[in-house]
Design a protein around this motif. Structure first.
Motif, short mmCIF file in Angstrom:
data_model
loop_
_atom_site.label_atom_id
_atom_site.label_comp_id
_atom_site.label_asym_id
_atom_site.label_seq_id
_atom_site.Cartn_x
_atom_site.Cartn_y
_atom_site.Cartn_z
N GLU A 1 0.80 -1.01 -0.15
CA GLU A 1 0.10 -0.18 -0.01
C GLU A 1 0.86 1.05 -0.17
O GLU A 1 2.02 0.80 -0.21
CB GLU A 1 -0.87 -0.02 1.72
N HIS B 1 1.49 4.37 2.21
CA HIS B 1 1.53 5.21 3.01
C HIS B 1 1.19 6.62 3.62
O HIS B 1 2.33 7.09 2.97
CB HIS B 1 2.18 4.80 4.64
N ASP C 1 -8.57 3.19 -3.50
CA ASP C 1 -9.02 2.30 -2.59
C ASP C 1 -8.40 3.18 -1.01
O ASP C 1 -7.31 3.75 -1.16
CB ASP C 1 -9.10 0.97 -2.70
N PHE D 1 -8.16 4.16 3.07
CA PHE D 1 -8.30 2.98 4.84
C PHE D 1 -7.88 4.62 5.36
O PHE D 1 -6.48 4.68 5.51
CB PHE D 1 -7.26 2.14 4.77
N PRO E 1 -7.86 5.48 9.27
CA PRO E 1 -7.99 4.45 10.79
C PRO E 1 -8.73 5.36 11.58
O PRO E 1 -9.27 6.89 11.31
CB PRO E 1 -6.55 5.21 11.45
N GLN F 1 -12.21 0.87 7.27
CA GLN F 1 -12.16 0.52 7.05
C GLN F 1 -12.21 0.32 5.39
O GLN F 1 -11.80 2.00 4.98
CB GLN F 1 -14.55 0.03 6.28
N VAL F 2 -11.61 -0.34 4.43
CA VAL F 2 -11.25 -0.11 3.27
C VAL F 2 -12.76 0.60 2.25
O VAL F 2 -13.58 0.05 2.39
CB VAL F 2 -10.46 -1.43 2.62
N GLN F 3 -12.30 2.02 1.84
CA GLN F 3 -13.21 2.47 0.75
C GLN F 3 -12.88 3.25 -0.19
O GLN F 3 -11.99 3.34 -0.64
CB GLN F 3 -14.24 3.41 1.56
N ARG G 1 -3.75 5.07 4.31
CA ARG G 1 -3.39 3.94 3.32
C ARG G 1 -4.01 3.92 1.84
O ARG G 1 -5.71 4.06 2.58
CB ARG G 1 -3.58 2.62 3.55
#
Length: 203
Positions: free
Chosen positions: A41, A43, A78, A80, A82, A118-120, A165
């Protein structure tokens, strides 16, 4: 029937490196860890603060960017975020830069659009950049290959322990349309058609 397809011009998976994405502007100036590839990924973790609340991540001057800004395209990634970012009023926005490095914002996602923990997938479909009513820098040309494209992340006012991420940063354009041929039409509009229908079993 007509089926539409799409063609991927670029997919950044970040499996082995940063896919030439870099910090373009905003927080993290001179920080080696502001934008790094890790665990497949990208970061994003600059030193956030009240005067460094945004960062732009961009892929510049790459020969495989065959996009023509005059054509429709879709840009997606995509993300993510936190849960610790809950206190922030987050914003995210895609952007492109034309051949003269003039900037245009394409697509906007406010705090209510961004999910935490969650991954979006954030995705924006551009139909016609020349008539799009988003912000464009004076002199922006909606034609030809872009010098740059990316994502701006905004609204983060305090340091965080976890990175935002990114994965699967993608550019696609509409593909060709093809006509689908009807091989068998099983409408059974008449009862006699159903009665005469048989099935053969093959061993």
């Amino acid at each position: 029937p007509v089926a539409s397809s799409s063609s991927e011009l670029f997919v950044g998976t970040f499996e082995t490196d940063n896919e030439n994405f870099i910090r373009d502007w905003g927080a993290g100036d001179g920080e080696a860890n502001a934008v790094v590839q890790q665990d497949g990924e990208l970061h994003i973790q600059p030193t956030w603060g009240s005067s460094d609340t945004n960062i732009a991540i961009a892929r510049d001057n790459q020969s495989d960017q065959f996009l023509d800004l005059a054509q429709p395209f879709t840009i997606s990634v995509d993300v993510f975020v936190p849960a610790e970012y809950e206190s922030e009023a987050l914003e995210m926005q895609f952007f492109v830069k034309d051949s003269a490095w003039n900037f245009a914002a394409v697509g906007y996602f406010g705090d209510a659009d961004i999910q935490l923990g969650q991954v979006q997938t954030l995705s924006f479909e551009m139909e016609d950049l020349s008539t799009y009513d988003g912000y464009k820098q004076e002199g922006f040309m909606a034609e030809g290959a872009p010098n740059s494209f990316g994502l701006e992340i905004k609204g983060i006012t305090a340091a965080k322990t976890e990175a935002i991420r990114l994965d699967n940063f993608t550019l696609t354009v509409p593909g060709s349309e093809e006509t689908l041929e009807t091989v068998v039409d099983l409408n059974f509009s008449d009862a006699s058609e159903a009665d005469s229908f048989t099935v053969d079993y093959f061993e």
